[in-house]
Design a protein around this motif. Structure first.
Motif, PDB file in Angstrom:
ATOM      1  N   ASP A 120       0.729  -1.122  -0.132  1.00 30.12           N
ATOM      2  CA  ASP A 120      -0.076   0.093  -0.070  1.00 30.12           C
ATOM      3  C   ASP A 120       0.711   1.108   0.014  1.00 30.12           C
ATOM      4  OD1 ASP A 120      -2.609  -1.076   0.008  1.00 30.12           O
ATOM      5  OD2 ASP A 120      -2.040  -1.837   2.181  1.00 30.12           O
ATOM      6  N   THR A 121       0.606   2.157  -0.858  1.00 27.64           N
ATOM      7  CA  THR A 121       1.483   3.509  -0.941  1.00 27.64           C
ATOM      8  C   THR A 121       0.608   4.848  -0.704  1.00 27.64           C
ATOM      9  OG1 THR A 121       1.280   3.352  -3.294  1.00 27.64           O
ATOM     10  CG2 THR A 121       2.976   2.356  -2.471  1.00 27.64           C
ATOM     11  N   PHE A 122       1.383   5.656  -0.200  1.00 25.56           N
ATOM     12  CA  PHE A 122       0.662   7.117   0.040  1.00 25.56           C
ATOM     13  C   PHE A 122       1.549   7.792  -0.845  1.00 25.56           C
ATOM     14  CE2 PHE A 122       0.386  10.928   1.789  1.00 25.56           C
ATOM     15  CZ  PHE A 122      -0.976  11.326   1.997  1.00 25.56           C
ATOM     16  N   VAL A 123       0.883   8.610  -1.942  1.00 30.52           N
ATOM     17  CA  VAL A 123       1.715   9.333  -2.736  1.00 30.52           C
ATOM     18  C   VAL A 123       1.229  10.746  -2.838  1.00 30.52           C
ATOM     19  CG1 VAL A 123       2.636   9.640  -5.161  1.00 30.52           C
ATOM     20  CG2 VAL A 123       2.109   7.585  -4.303  1.00 30.52           C
ATOM     21  N   SER A 124       2.181  11.695  -2.715  1.00 25.46           N
ATOM     22  CA  SER A 124       1.636  13.241  -2.845  1.00 25.46           C
ATOM     23  C   SER A 124       2.282  13.811  -4.187  1.00 25.46           C
ATOM     24  CB  SER A 124       1.953  13.956  -1.739  1.00 25.46           C
ATOM     25  OG  SER A 124       1.777  15.367  -2.247  1.00 25.46           O
ATOM     26  N   ALA A 125       1.782  14.311  -5.138  1.00 27.70           N
ATOM     27  CA  ALA A 125       2.233  14.478  -6.311  1.00 27.70           C
ATOM     28  C   ALA A 125       1.796  15.782  -6.746  1.00 27.70           C
ATOM     29  CB  ALA A 125       2.063  13.213  -7.528  1.00 27.70           C
ATOM     30  N   ASN A 126       2.442  16.463  -7.843  1.00 27.61           N
ATOM     31  CA  ASN A 126       2.046  17.830  -8.389  1.00 27.61           C
ATOM     32  C   ASN A 126       0.732  17.611  -9.065  1.00 27.61           C
ATOM     33  OD1 ASN A 126       4.217  19.026  -6.966  1.00 27.61           O
ATOM     34  ND2 ASN A 126       5.554  18.364  -8.844  1.00 27.61           N
ATOM     35  N   SER A 127       0.475  16.482  -9.599  1.00 26.64           N
ATOM     36  CA  SER A 127      -0.670  16.520 -10.594  1.00 26.64           C
ATOM     37  C   SER A 127      -1.039  15.043 -10.742  1.00 26.64           C
ATOM     38  CB  SER A 127      -0.355  16.867 -12.155  1.00 26.64           C
ATOM     39  OG  SER A 127       0.498  15.980 -12.615  1.00 26.64           O
ATOM     40  N   ARG A 128      -2.304  14.845 -11.090  1.00 25.87           N
ATOM     41  CA  ARG A 128      -2.960  13.639 -11.240  1.00 25.87           C
ATOM     42  C   ARG A 128      -2.533  12.771 -12.426  1.00 25.87           C
ATOM     43  NH1 ARG A 128      -9.118  12.797  -9.354  1.00 25.87           N
ATOM     44  NH2 ARG A 128      -9.030  14.200  -7.625  1.00 25.87           N
ATOM     45  N   GLU A 129      -1.893  13.561 -13.437  1.00 24.37           N
ATOM     46  CA  GLU A 129      -0.959  13.094 -14.599  1.00 24.37           C
ATOM     47  C   GLU A 129       0.351  12.288 -14.036  1.00 24.37           C
ATOM     48  OE1 GLU A 129       1.370  14.333 -18.450  1.00 24.37           O
ATOM     49  OE2 GLU A 129      -0.348  15.621 -17.740  1.00 24.37           O
ATOM     50  N   GLU A 130       1.011  12.922 -12.803  1.00 19.68           N
ATOM     51  CA  GLU A 130       2.176  12.412 -12.529  1.00 19.68           C
ATOM     52  C   GLU A 130       1.598  11.246 -11.614  1.00 19.68           C
ATOM     53  OE1 GLU A 130       5.613  13.606  -9.234  1.00 19.68           O
ATOM     54  OE2 GLU A 130       4.276  15.174  -9.926  1.00 19.68           O
ATOM     55  N   ILE A 131       0.653  10.980 -10.946  1.00 23.24           N
ATOM     56  CA  ILE A 131       0.363   9.566 -10.304  1.00 23.24           C
ATOM     57  C   ILE A 131       0.040   8.808 -11.348  1.00 23.24           C
ATOM     58  CG2 ILE A 131      -1.543   8.682  -8.826  1.00 23.24           C
ATOM     59  CD1 ILE A 131      -1.550  11.582  -7.241  1.00 23.24           C
ATOM     60  N   GLU A 132      -0.820   9.042 -12.382  1.00 26.71           N
ATOM     61  CA  GLU A 132      -1.048   8.008 -13.356  1.00 26.71           C
ATOM     62  C   GLU A 132       0.003   7.639 -14.239  1.00 26.71           C
ATOM     63  OE1 GLU A 132      -2.985   5.435 -15.535  1.00 26.71           O
ATOM     64  OE2 GLU A 132      -3.828   6.496 -14.047  1.00 26.71           O
ATOM     65  N   ASN A 133       1.164   8.327 -14.609  1.00 24.92           N
ATOM     66  CA  ASN A 133       2.481   7.964 -14.849  1.00 24.92           C
ATOM     67  C   ASN A 133       3.081   7.060 -14.012  1.00 24.92           C
ATOM     68  OD1 ASN A 133       2.093   9.492 -17.157  1.00 24.92           O
ATOM     69  ND2 ASN A 133       3.268  11.229 -16.463  1.00 24.92           N
ATOM     70  N   LEU A 134       2.978   7.133 -12.642  1.00 25.77           N
ATOM     71  CA  LEU A 134       3.772   6.431 -11.747  1.00 25.77           C
ATOM     72  C   LEU A 134       2.940   5.219 -11.517  1.00 25.77           C
ATOM     73  CD1 LEU A 134       5.586   6.063  -9.349  1.00 25.77           C
ATOM     74  CD2 LEU A 134       3.876   6.863  -7.868  1.00 25.77           C
TER      75      LEU A 134
ATOM     76  N   SER B 115      -1.123  -4.584 -10.694  1.00 21.29           N
ATOM     77  CA  SER B 115      -2.568  -4.107 -10.917  1.00 21.29           C
ATOM     78  C   SER B 115      -2.881  -3.237  -9.710  1.00 21.29           C
ATOM     79  CB  SER B 115      -3.601  -5.396 -11.217  1.00 21.29           C
ATOM     80  OG  SER B 115      -4.774  -4.728 -11.265  1.00 21.29           O
ATOM     81  N   SER B 116      -3.215  -2.043  -9.924  1.00 23.02           N
ATOM     82  CA  SER B 116      -3.446  -1.232  -8.807  1.00 23.02           C
ATOM     83  C   SER B 116      -4.661  -0.326  -8.904  1.00 23.02           C
ATOM     84  CB  SER B 116      -2.108  -0.288  -8.505  1.00 23.02           C
ATOM     85  OG  SER B 116      -1.995   0.489  -9.619  1.00 23.02           O
ATOM     86  N   THR B 117      -5.208   0.091  -7.817  1.00 21.62           N
ATOM     87  CA  THR B 117      -6.133   0.904  -7.812  1.00 21.62           C
ATOM     88  C   THR B 117      -5.549   2.422  -7.227  1.00 21.62           C
ATOM     89  OG1 THR B 117      -6.853   0.163  -5.743  1.00 21.62           O
ATOM     90  CG2 THR B 117      -7.918  -0.554  -7.690  1.00 21.62           C
ATOM     91  N   ILE B 118      -6.234   3.468  -7.618  1.00 20.12           N
ATOM     92  CA  ILE B 118      -5.966   4.943  -7.087  1.00 20.12           C
ATOM     93  C   ILE B 118      -7.312   5.229  -6.445  1.00 20.12           C
ATOM     94  CG2 ILE B 118      -5.059   6.971  -7.371  1.00 20.12           C
ATOM     95  CD1 ILE B 118      -3.698   6.031 -10.140  1.00 20.12           C
ATOM     96  N   GLU B 119      -6.894   5.881  -4.953  1.00 17.69           N
ATOM     97  CA  GLU B 119      -7.823   6.592  -4.476  1.00 17.69           C
ATOM     98  C   GLU B 119      -7.341   8.111  -4.348  1.00 17.69           C
ATOM     99  OE1 GLU B 119     -10.160   6.365  -0.118  1.00 17.69           O
ATOM    100  OE2 GLU B 119      -9.285   4.609  -1.117  1.00 17.69           O
ATOM    101  N   HIS B 120      -8.286   9.043  -4.679  1.00 10.85           N
ATOM    102  CA  HIS B 120      -7.895  10.303  -4.476  1.00 10.85           C
ATOM    103  C   HIS B 120      -8.421  10.891  -3.521  1.00 10.85           C
ATOM    104  CE1 HIS B 120      -5.999  10.769  -8.692  1.00 10.85           C
ATOM    105  NE2 HIS B 120      -6.781   9.791  -9.265  1.00 10.85           N
ATOM    106  N   SER B 121      -7.867  11.946  -2.719  1.00  9.07           N
ATOM    107  CA  SER B 121      -8.407  12.673  -1.714  1.00  9.07           C
ATOM    108  C   SER B 121      -9.801  13.612  -2.162  1.00  9.07           C
ATOM    109  CB  SER B 121      -7.266  13.562  -1.187  1.00  9.07           C
ATOM    110  OG  SER B 121      -7.319  14.731  -2.119  1.00  9.07           O
ATOM    111  N   GLN B 122     -10.473  13.524  -0.969  1.00 12.50           N
ATOM    112  CA  GLN B 122     -11.613  14.184  -1.170  1.00 12.50           C
ATOM    113  C   GLN B 122     -11.709  15.311  -0.076  1.00 12.50           C
ATOM    114  OE1 GLN B 122     -14.720  11.419  -0.902  1.00 12.50           O
ATOM    115  NE2 GLN B 122     -14.532  10.823  -3.060  1.00 12.50           N
TER     116      GLN B 122
END
Length: 165
Positions: A37-51, A62-69
């Motif tokens: 399980d990872t916690f990532v803080s990035a500059n953009s959603r595109e950067e997270i998608e690239n990761l 195979s991973s899922t992404i949960e964005h902050s709300q």
């Protein structure tokens, strides 16, 4: 039964893939991992998608992404909130949590009952980044423990003992 080495192997494999990924792309501002399980803080959603894509390409993950709300994201039992410069943290309990724990009137050794109380208190002290949140969590925990039959005196003694440490 699963192997006791399962966690070790998962951690090793993920670490190996991680090393290859960060050789090919820049590491995000913040990257924290616990087993898989990872916690990532990035500059953009595109950067997270690239990761995410890089991890898939290098390790077939195979991973899922949960964005902050509302600038908040639960990570295990911690609610992480993005402030202007820093993150603040506090204990996170799922909305489905019924507040059940070992009953204070159960027929088990007293040390188990004391351990239940101490675990809740240590979690509040370790997970909350402000004293206001710690105080609120201690009040919530005290109510949960009382509702489960633990005497107020035991709860108060345990709070004092853990805070003094």
């Amino acid at each position: 039964m699963s192997s006791p080495l399962g966690v070790l192997f998962a951690n090793f494999c993920t670490g190996t893939v991680e090393q290859r990924v960060f050789e090919s792309i820049d590491q995000p501002r913040m990257y924290v991992r616990y087993i898989d399980d990872t916690f990532v803080s990035a500059n953009s959603r595109e950067e997270i998608e690239n990761l995410r894509r890089a991890f898939h390409n290098h390790g077939c993950f195979s991973s899922t992404i949960e964005h902050s709300q509302d600038r908040c994201l639960p990570f295990f039992d911690i609610l992480v909130e993005k402030r202007e410069v820093l993150f603040s943290t506090k204990v996170y309990t799922k909305p489905t949590n019924l507040g059940m724990c070992m009953n204070g009137t159960s027929e088990c050794p007293e040390r188990y009952k004391h351990s239940t109380i101490s675990a809740y208190i240590r979690r509040a002290l370790s997970h909350c980044s402000s004293w206001n949140d710690t105080h609120d969590e201690m009040e919530r925990v005290a109510q949960v423990l009382v509702d489960n039959g633990h005497p107020n005196q035991n709860i108060e003694e345990s709070i004092k003992r853990n805070i003094n440490r």
